[in-house]
Each structure stands twice: as C-alpha cells, then as structure tokens.
Write a protein that holds these residues in place. Structure first.
Motif, PDB file in Angstrom:
ATOM      1  N   SER A   1       4.018   9.621  -7.583  1.00 13.36           N
ATOM      2  CA  SER A   1       4.953  10.152  -8.484  1.00 13.36           C
ATOM      3  C   SER A   1       5.772   8.612  -8.962  1.00 13.36           C
ATOM      4  N   GLY A   2       6.243   8.995  -9.730  1.00 11.79           N
ATOM      5  CA  GLY A   2       7.055   7.675 -10.639  1.00 11.79           C
ATOM      6  C   GLY A   2       8.709   7.981 -10.394  1.00 11.79           C
ATOM      7  N   GLY A   3       8.929   8.702  -9.453  1.00 12.58           N
ATOM      8  CA  GLY A   3      10.682   8.687  -9.041  1.00 12.58           C
ATOM      9  C   GLY A   3      11.427   9.667  -9.932  1.00 12.58           C
ATOM     10  N   ARG A   4      10.518  10.480 -10.556  1.00 10.71           N
ATOM     11  CA  ARG A   4      11.271  11.859 -11.001  1.00 10.71           C
ATOM     12  C   ARG A   4      10.193  12.756 -11.624  1.00 10.71           C
ATOM     13  N   LEU A   5      10.645  14.301 -11.640  1.00 19.48           N
ATOM     14  CA  LEU A   5       9.737  15.020 -12.302  1.00 19.48           C
ATOM     15  C   LEU A   5       9.311  14.856 -13.422  1.00 19.48           C
ATOM     16  N   GLY A   6       7.827  15.113 -13.591  1.00 21.14           N
ATOM     17  CA  GLY A   6       6.956  14.582 -14.804  1.00 21.14           C
ATOM     18  C   GLY A   6       6.745  13.267 -15.133  1.00 21.14           C
ATOM     19  N   LEU A   7       6.682  12.436 -14.157  1.00 20.73           N
ATOM     20  CA  LEU A   7       6.631  11.082 -14.286  1.00 20.73           C
ATOM     21  C   LEU A   7       5.501  10.436 -13.171  1.00 20.73           C
ATOM     22  N   GLN A   8       4.223  10.116 -13.426  1.00 21.37           N
ATOM     23  CA  GLN A   8       3.362   9.360 -12.557  1.00 21.37           C
ATOM     24  C   GLN A   8       3.183   7.936 -12.943  1.00 21.37           C
ATOM     25  N   ILE A   9       2.901   7.287 -11.457  1.00 23.36           N
ATOM     26  CA  ILE A   9       2.680   5.745 -11.854  1.00 23.36           C
ATOM     27  C   ILE A   9       1.302   5.674 -11.528  1.00 23.36           C
ATOM     28  N   GLN A  10       0.586   4.843 -12.370  1.00 18.62           N
ATOM     29  CA  GLN A  10      -1.009   4.747 -12.060  1.00 18.62           C
ATOM     30  C   GLN A  10      -0.668   3.050 -11.627  1.00 18.62           C
ATOM     31  N   LEU A  11      -1.325   2.784 -10.612  1.00 15.00           N
ATOM     32  CA  LEU A  11      -1.453   1.258 -10.232  1.00 15.00           C
ATOM     33  C   LEU A  11      -2.502   0.958  -8.924  1.00 15.00           C
ATOM     34  N   LYS A  12      -3.023  -0.145  -8.774  1.00 15.11           N
ATOM     35  CA  LYS A  12      -3.974  -0.437  -7.821  1.00 15.11           C
ATOM     36  C   LYS A  12      -3.361  -0.101  -6.425  1.00 15.11           C
ATOM     37  N   PRO A  13      -4.084   0.584  -5.524  1.00 21.65           N
ATOM     38  CA  PRO A  13      -3.647   0.807  -4.085  1.00 21.65           C
ATOM     39  C   PRO A  13      -2.891  -0.392  -3.234  1.00 21.65           C
ATOM     40  N   GLU A  14      -3.577  -1.668  -3.533  1.00 27.44           N
ATOM     41  CA  GLU A  14      -3.118  -2.644  -2.717  1.00 27.44           C
ATOM     42  C   GLU A  14      -1.554  -3.088  -3.394  1.00 27.44           C
ATOM     43  N   ASP A  15      -1.501  -2.827  -4.718  1.00 25.78           N
ATOM     44  CA  ASP A  15      -0.090  -3.070  -5.293  1.00 25.78           C
ATOM     45  C   ASP A  15       0.766  -2.072  -4.925  1.00 25.78           C
ATOM     46  N   PHE A  16       0.531  -0.793  -4.843  1.00 29.21           N
ATOM     47  CA  PHE A  16       1.200   0.229  -4.079  1.00 29.21           C
ATOM     48  C   PHE A  16       1.737  -0.323  -2.922  1.00 29.21           C
ATOM     49  N   LEU A  17       0.816  -0.680  -2.087  1.00 25.33           N
ATOM     50  CA  LEU A  17       1.288  -1.180  -0.613  1.00 25.33           C
ATOM     51  C   LEU A  17       2.111  -2.581  -0.788  1.00 25.33           C
ATOM     52  N   ALA A  18       1.917  -3.558  -1.574  1.00 23.26           N
ATOM     53  CA  ALA A  18       2.673  -4.564  -1.770  1.00 23.26           C
ATOM     54  C   ALA A  18       4.020  -3.890  -2.257  1.00 23.26           C
ATOM     55  N   ALA A  19       4.143  -3.221  -2.919  1.00 31.96           N
ATOM     56  CA  ALA A  19       5.706  -2.428  -3.397  1.00 31.96           C
ATOM     57  C   ALA A  19       6.697  -1.990  -2.398  1.00 31.96           C
ATOM     58  N   CYS A  20       5.960  -1.222  -1.422  1.00 33.00           N
ATOM     59  CA  CYS A  20       6.369  -0.545  -0.337  1.00 33.00           C
ATOM     60  C   CYS A  20       6.344  -0.962   1.063  1.00 33.00           C
ATOM     61  N   GLY A  21       5.523  -2.093   1.031  1.00 30.20           N
ATOM     62  CA  GLY A  21       5.322  -2.540   2.469  1.00 30.20           C
ATOM     63  C   GLY A  21       4.207  -1.743   3.243  1.00 30.20           C
ATOM     64  N   GLY A  22       3.523  -1.008   2.875  1.00 30.55           N
ATOM     65  CA  GLY A  22       3.049   0.094   3.409  1.00 30.55           C
ATOM     66  C   GLY A  22       1.621  -0.558   4.381  1.00 30.55           C
ATOM     67  N   VAL A  23       0.866   0.282   5.131  1.00 34.95           N
ATOM     68  CA  VAL A  23      -0.212   0.036   5.835  1.00 34.95           C
ATOM     69  C   VAL A  23      -1.347   1.233   5.217  1.00 34.95           C
ATOM     70  N   TRP A  24      -2.698   1.056   5.580  1.00 34.69           N
ATOM     71  CA  TRP A  24      -3.710   1.984   5.307  1.00 34.69           C
ATOM     72  C   TRP A  24      -3.923   2.704   6.891  1.00 34.69           C
ATOM     73  N   LYS A  25      -4.208   4.105   6.658  1.00 39.79           N
ATOM     74  CA  LYS A  25      -4.478   4.837   7.872  1.00 39.79           C
ATOM     75  C   LYS A  25      -5.130   6.178   7.578  1.00 39.79           C
ATOM     76  N   ASP A  26      -5.897   6.590   8.446  1.00 44.49           N
ATOM     77  CA  ASP A  26      -6.521   7.962   8.267  1.00 44.49           C
ATOM     78  C   ASP A  26      -5.594   8.882   8.786  1.00 44.49           C
ATOM     79  N   VAL A  27      -4.875   9.870   8.027  1.00 42.23           N
ATOM     80  CA  VAL A  27      -4.044  10.645   8.559  1.00 42.23           C
ATOM     81  C   VAL A  27      -4.162  12.274   8.099  1.00 42.23           C
ATOM     82  N   THR A  28      -5.453  12.338   7.448  1.00 42.42           N
ATOM     83  CA  THR A  28      -5.518  13.857   6.941  1.00 42.42           C
ATOM     84  C   THR A  28      -6.429  14.618   7.950  1.00 42.42           C
ATOM     85  N   VAL A  29      -6.494  15.887   7.584  1.00 41.04           N
ATOM     86  CA  VAL A  29      -7.340  16.897   8.589  1.00 41.04           C
ATOM     87  C   VAL A  29      -8.813  16.522   8.160  1.00 41.04           C
TER      88      VAL A  29
END
Length: 160
Positions: free
Chosen positions: A132-160
């Motif tokens: 999501s790009g921060g509002r309805l009707g907007l999506q951001i396309q980016l590399k997964p590693e850039d997404f993590l760099a932007a939000c300080g996240g980590v990779w994990k398996d968390v689905t069923v």
C-alpha cells in the motif's frame, strides 16, 4: 521517476528521502478493497502483492506483518517470531489513530511511530513487491530489500 500530480503520502516522502527506487500504481477505489481484488485490479500476481496487518501482543506492544494478499497470518508463528505469547489483530477503529493510515491504505513505511515490522520470506522470491502507498487506491512497487530498508523490518515465515 515521472509521477502524476498527487498529494504525497508519508510513505512516498520517506522513500524519496532515503533515495530508494520505487514506482507508484493507482487504481479506482472509493472504499476498502481487499488485497486479492487489488492484485487483480493491478493485473499483478497475487504472490507479488502484499497486505499490511497491525497486531497487538500480549505484552501490549505493536508489530506490523506484511504478507502476500492471498495468505493468512499464522498468529502462533507470528507471535513466536517476535517473542510474544500471543497476538491479536488491531481493531480497525484503532488503526488510523495509531498509524495515521486507514484500512486498505496502511503501509509499514511512514506510520506515526515505527513499529517492529516483519516481511514474509516469500518476498525474497520476488524481484519487486507491491505494498500500500499510504492511501486507498495507491500501491508502491519496490524491491523487497528496499522496503525493509525503508521500515527497518526483518524477514520471517509467519503465514499458515
């Protein structure tokens, strides 16, 4: 990166400040549209489009999980991944006051406060992902590693 004139969201501002490459994609949306419908509207594979889920743990702490739109969060796996006894999804009415984003427009990038963020490991298999790009009707396309760099996240398996 030529962009149509639109009001910038916090997510877009942060990506620009960090000089991370991304592209914006918009779709017609007057109200909340589920993630699988968004993938279909964009004409993109569902495994490439991710949804953002905000949870509250038994400790009272918040965690953001970003998973493929067709997947379901495994709350036991997710809790274990972040050191919580259990997790509940944040009630929708609490989403905007906590994050600054509405349901269907919520992204881990640029929330009012940066919460621990977990990106599902399947994102590593994708050249780019859509979030999501921060509002309805907007999506951001980016590399997964850039997404993590932007939000300080980590990779994990968390689905069923």
């Amino acid at each position: 990166m030529a962009r149509e004139k639109m009001e910038k969201t916090n997510a877009v501002r942060i990506l620009e400040q960090k000089k991370l490459p991304f592209s914006l994609h918009s779709y017609c949306c007057g109200e909340f549209t589920d993630g699988t419908a968004v993938a279909d509207l964009l004409g993109e594979p569902r495994e490439q489009v991710f949804k953002t889920l905000v949870t509250v743990g038994k400790s009272g702490g918040y965690t953001v999980f970003v998973i493929p739109v067709a997947e379901e969060l495994d709350r036991k796996k997710a809790a274990a991944a972040v050191g919580e006894k259990s997790l509940e999804l944040l009630p929708v009415k609490e989403l905007f006051p906590l994050t600054g984003y509405v349901r269907g427009g919520c992204t881990a990038i640029g929330m009012k406060k940066q919460f621990p963020t977990v990106l599902h490991v399947s994102a590593m298999e994708q050249d780019t992902i859509f979030v999501s790009g921060g509002r309805l009707g907007l999506q951001i396309q980016l590399k997964p590693e850039d997404f993590l760099a932007a939000c300080g996240g980590v990779w994990k398996d968390v689905t069923v």
